[in-house]
Design an enzyme around this catalytic site. Sequence first.
Site, PDB file in Angstrom:
ATOM      1  N   HIS A 288     -88.121  -7.591  -8.684  1.00  0.00           N
ATOM      2  CA  HIS A 288     -87.395  -6.325  -8.724  1.00  0.00           C
ATOM      3  C   HIS A 288     -87.176  -5.907  -7.283  1.00  0.00           C
ATOM      4  CE1 HIS A 288     -88.041  -4.459 -13.008  1.00  0.00           C
ATOM      5  NE2 HIS A 288     -87.298  -5.540 -13.008  1.00  0.00           N
TER       6      HIS A 288
ATOM      7  N   GLU B 106     -94.569  -7.052 -15.585  1.00  0.00           N
ATOM      8  CA  GLU B 106     -94.436  -6.434 -14.262  1.00  0.00           C
ATOM      9  C   GLU B 106     -95.642  -5.569 -13.916  1.00  0.00           C
ATOM     10  OE1 GLU B 106     -91.109  -3.748 -13.943  1.00  0.00           O
ATOM     11  OE2 GLU B 106     -91.435  -3.376 -11.811  1.00  0.00           O
TER      12      GLU B 106
ATOM     13  N   ASP C 109     -88.706   3.486  -5.662  1.00  0.00           N
ATOM     14  CA  ASP C 109     -87.400   3.121  -6.209  1.00  0.00           C
ATOM     15  C   ASP C 109     -86.193   3.656  -5.453  1.00  0.00           C
ATOM     16  OD1 ASP C 109     -88.291   1.736  -8.766  1.00  0.00           O
ATOM     17  OD2 ASP C 109     -89.338   3.633  -8.939  1.00  0.00           O
TER      18      ASP C 109
ATOM     19  N   ASP D 107     -92.316  -6.253  -8.246  1.00  0.00           N
ATOM     20  CA  ASP D 107     -91.417  -5.189  -7.788  1.00  0.00           C
ATOM     21  C   ASP D 107     -91.770  -4.878  -6.334  1.00  0.00           C
ATOM     22  OD1 ASP D 107     -90.566  -2.438  -7.163  1.00  0.00           O
ATOM     23  OD2 ASP D 107     -89.992  -2.285  -9.272  1.00  0.00           O
TER      24      ASP D 107
ATOM     25  N   ASP E 271     -92.529   7.121  -3.489  1.00  0.00           N
ATOM     26  CA  ASP E 271     -91.502   6.620  -4.402  1.00  0.00           C
ATOM     27  C   ASP E 271     -91.293   5.125  -4.221  1.00  0.00           C
ATOM     28  OD1 ASP E 271     -89.362   6.755  -6.293  1.00  0.00           O
ATOM     29  OD2 ASP E 271     -87.996   6.495  -4.617  1.00  0.00           O
TER      30      ASP E 271
ATOM     31  N   LYS F 255     -98.053  -3.054 -11.251  1.00  0.00           N
ATOM     32  CA  LYS F 255     -97.859  -1.903 -10.369  1.00  0.00           C
ATOM     33  C   LYS F 255     -99.189  -1.494  -9.762  1.00  0.00           C
ATOM     34  CE  LYS F 255     -95.260   2.436 -10.265  1.00  0.00           C
ATOM     35  NZ  LYS F 255     -94.314   3.286 -10.992  1.00  0.00           N
TER      36      LYS F 255
ATOM     37  N   ASP G 129     -84.012  -2.744  -8.971  1.00  0.00           N
ATOM     38  CA  ASP G 129     -84.643  -1.635  -9.680  1.00  0.00           C
ATOM     39  C   ASP G 129     -84.695  -0.437  -8.739  1.00  0.00           C
ATOM     40  OD1 ASP G 129     -86.067   0.085 -11.222  1.00  0.00           O
ATOM     41  OD2 ASP G 129     -87.960  -1.019 -11.155  1.00  0.00           O
TER      42      ASP G 129
ATOM     43  N   TRP H  99     -92.915  -3.585 -18.629  1.00  0.00           N
ATOM     44  CA  TRP H  99     -93.656  -2.752 -17.691  1.00  0.00           C
ATOM     45  C   TRP H  99     -94.220  -1.569 -18.476  1.00  0.00           C
ATOM     46  CZ3 TRP H  99     -92.706   2.422 -16.288  1.00  0.00           C
ATOM     47  CH2 TRP H  99     -93.690   2.939 -15.414  1.00  0.00           C
TER      48      TRP H  99
ATOM     49  N   HIS I 256     -94.172  -1.996  -5.559  1.00  0.00           N
ATOM     50  CA  HIS I 256     -95.397  -1.838  -6.342  1.00  0.00           C
ATOM     51  C   HIS I 256     -96.655  -2.374  -5.682  1.00  0.00           C
ATOM     52  CE1 HIS I 256     -93.312  -1.213 -10.497  1.00  0.00           C
ATOM     53  NE2 HIS I 256     -92.891  -0.390  -9.570  1.00  0.00           N
TER      54      HIS I 256
HETATM   55  C1  RNT Z   1     -91.571   1.255 -12.827  1.00  0.00           C
HETATM   56  C2  RNT Z   1     -91.104  -0.158 -12.889  1.00  0.00           C
HETATM   57  C3  RNT Z   1     -90.057  -0.437 -13.923  1.00  0.00           C
HETATM   58  C4  RNT Z   1     -89.075   0.695 -14.074  1.00  0.00           C
HETATM   59  C5  RNT Z   1     -87.993   0.428 -15.083  1.00  0.00           C
HETATM   60  C6  RNT Z   1     -87.210   1.665 -15.414  1.00  0.00           C
HETATM   61  O1  RNT Z   1     -92.342   1.508 -11.752  1.00  0.00           O
HETATM   62  O2  RNT Z   1     -90.641  -0.560 -11.648  1.00  0.00           O
HETATM   63  O3  RNT Z   1     -89.430  -1.634 -13.656  1.00  0.00           O
HETATM   64  O4  RNT Z   1     -88.497   1.043 -12.867  1.00  0.00           O
HETATM   65  O5  RNT Z   1     -88.526  -0.167 -16.189  1.00  0.00           O
HETATM   66 ZN    ZN Z   2     -89.598  -2.440 -11.383  1.00  0.00          ZN
END
Ligand code: RNT
Ligand code: ZN
Length: 425
Positions: free
Chosen positions: A292, A232, A302, A265, A300, A234, A332, A191, A268
Amino acid sequence: MFTEPTEQQIDEAYRNARDRYAAIGVDTEDALRRLGKIPISINCWQGDDVGGFEGAGEITGGGIMATGTYPGKARTPEELRQDFETAYALIPGDHRFNLHAMYLDTGAGGVDRDAIDPEHFREWIDWARERRLPLDFNPTFFSHPLSDGGFTLASKNEKIRSFWIEHGKRSRRVAAAMGRALNSPSLNNFWIPDGYKDEPVDRRRHREILVHSLDEVFSEQIPETETIDAVESKLFGIASESHVTGSHDFYLGYAISRGKLLTMDAGHYHPTESIAEKITAILPFTGRLMLHLSRPVRWDSDHVVILDDPTKAIFREIGCSDAWDKVYLAVDFFDASINRIAAWVIGLRSTQKAALLSLLLPVELLRRAEEAGDYTTRLALQQELTTMPFGAVWDTFCLRKGVSPGTAWMQVVRDYEKKILKTRT
Ligand code: RNT
Ligand code: ZN
C-alpha cells in the site's frame, strides 16, 4: 498554471535524455515500455473520504480518520464512478480499481456486512467490464456498530466474532466473482482495526483468537485464479495506540504459514522503519508481496503519495532486486482537504514517477561498482543520478499514453469542479 512545454520541446528534451541514459547503459524506450505495463490498484475511498454507501457516509472508528471539508465528495456510486473516470483519464497507463465492501451498490441499501453477495456489486462489475478495469476488493471491518468495541475478528465476544467471520467469508465470494467476471484475480485485502488504546493485560488471547478467526474465514477453498487473499498489518491507530492485534510480526507469520499474501502499508511502521528494506527480506519466504503506497505524516498514515524519499526507496528496491513481477502495487491515501480528483491524479502520477526513476537506474553499472568493492563509485554514481533528465522521459510517457504532461490536467479538474462538484451540497 505553469507554461506548458510544447510537444516539440518535449521531443527534443527526450532525445537528449535518451542519449544521456544510453551513455550509462539505460534504454529509455525499454523503461517506457515497462512502465506502461505496471498496473496500480487505485483506491476508491479517496473519492468520498472513506464514507461508503451504507448510509452513514463517514468513517466511524477503526483507528483511521479523514480530515478536511473540501466540497464535492461523491455521495453515490454513480458520482464516485463519474469522479474516478475524470481522474483516470488524466492518469497514464492501465490500472485497477480497488473497492471496499461498504461501497456496495444496492440502490435501496439495507444489506448488512454479514449478508453481502456478488449481486450487490453487479453494477460495479458491469461498469468495470465495460472499461476493462480489473477490480480488487477489501472487506470492511470498521464504521459499523459491531466494530465499535474496538475488536472484530479478534474479539472475545463470540457473537461479534462470528458476524465478522461471516463478513470475511462473503467478501471472498464477492472478490472471486469479480475475478471471474473480469478475468483477473481480485486481490482481497484484510485489514482489521482491532486493538487497545491503553496497555492491555492479555495480548496473547486476542492473537490466538485472530489466528483462529482467519483460518475459519479462509477455510472455503477458492482458487487463486479468482481471488488472492491478503493480510495487512499496522503498528497503531487512533485509539489503538498501545496494542494492535494484527501487527507486522503477526501477519508475517500468518502469511508465511498459510500461504497468504502479505500487505505492507508504507504508513504502518515506526517512523524510521523502511518497508523498502523489508522487500527482499520477506520475498524469499513468500515469493510475493502487496504494497500500500501511502505517506505517513505524524499520526496520519494516509497522506497523498508524493515523489518522496521513502517512495523512491521502495521502487528502487523493487528495481534493484528485479521484483517487478512479485510485488502487487496499490495506493492507499485519502485527503478531504484538497480536490479529491486532483488527489487521485497527483498520488498516481507520483507513484508512477517513482517507478520510472527505478526503471531508469543503471543497475548493472551500480552492481559492478558494488561487486568490485568500490563503494566510493557506487555513492558518486547514485548522487549523479539524482540530476539525470528523467522529467523528459516522464513527459514522453504521458504524451504517448495520451494524457497531458505538466500541469495542464489541472484545468480539467477545475472545470469539473465548477460544473459538477460545486453543485453537490
Ligand atoms: C488502514 C489501512 C487500510 C485502510 C483501507 C481503507 O490503516 O491502511 O488499508 O486504509 O482499508
Ligand atoms: Zn493500507
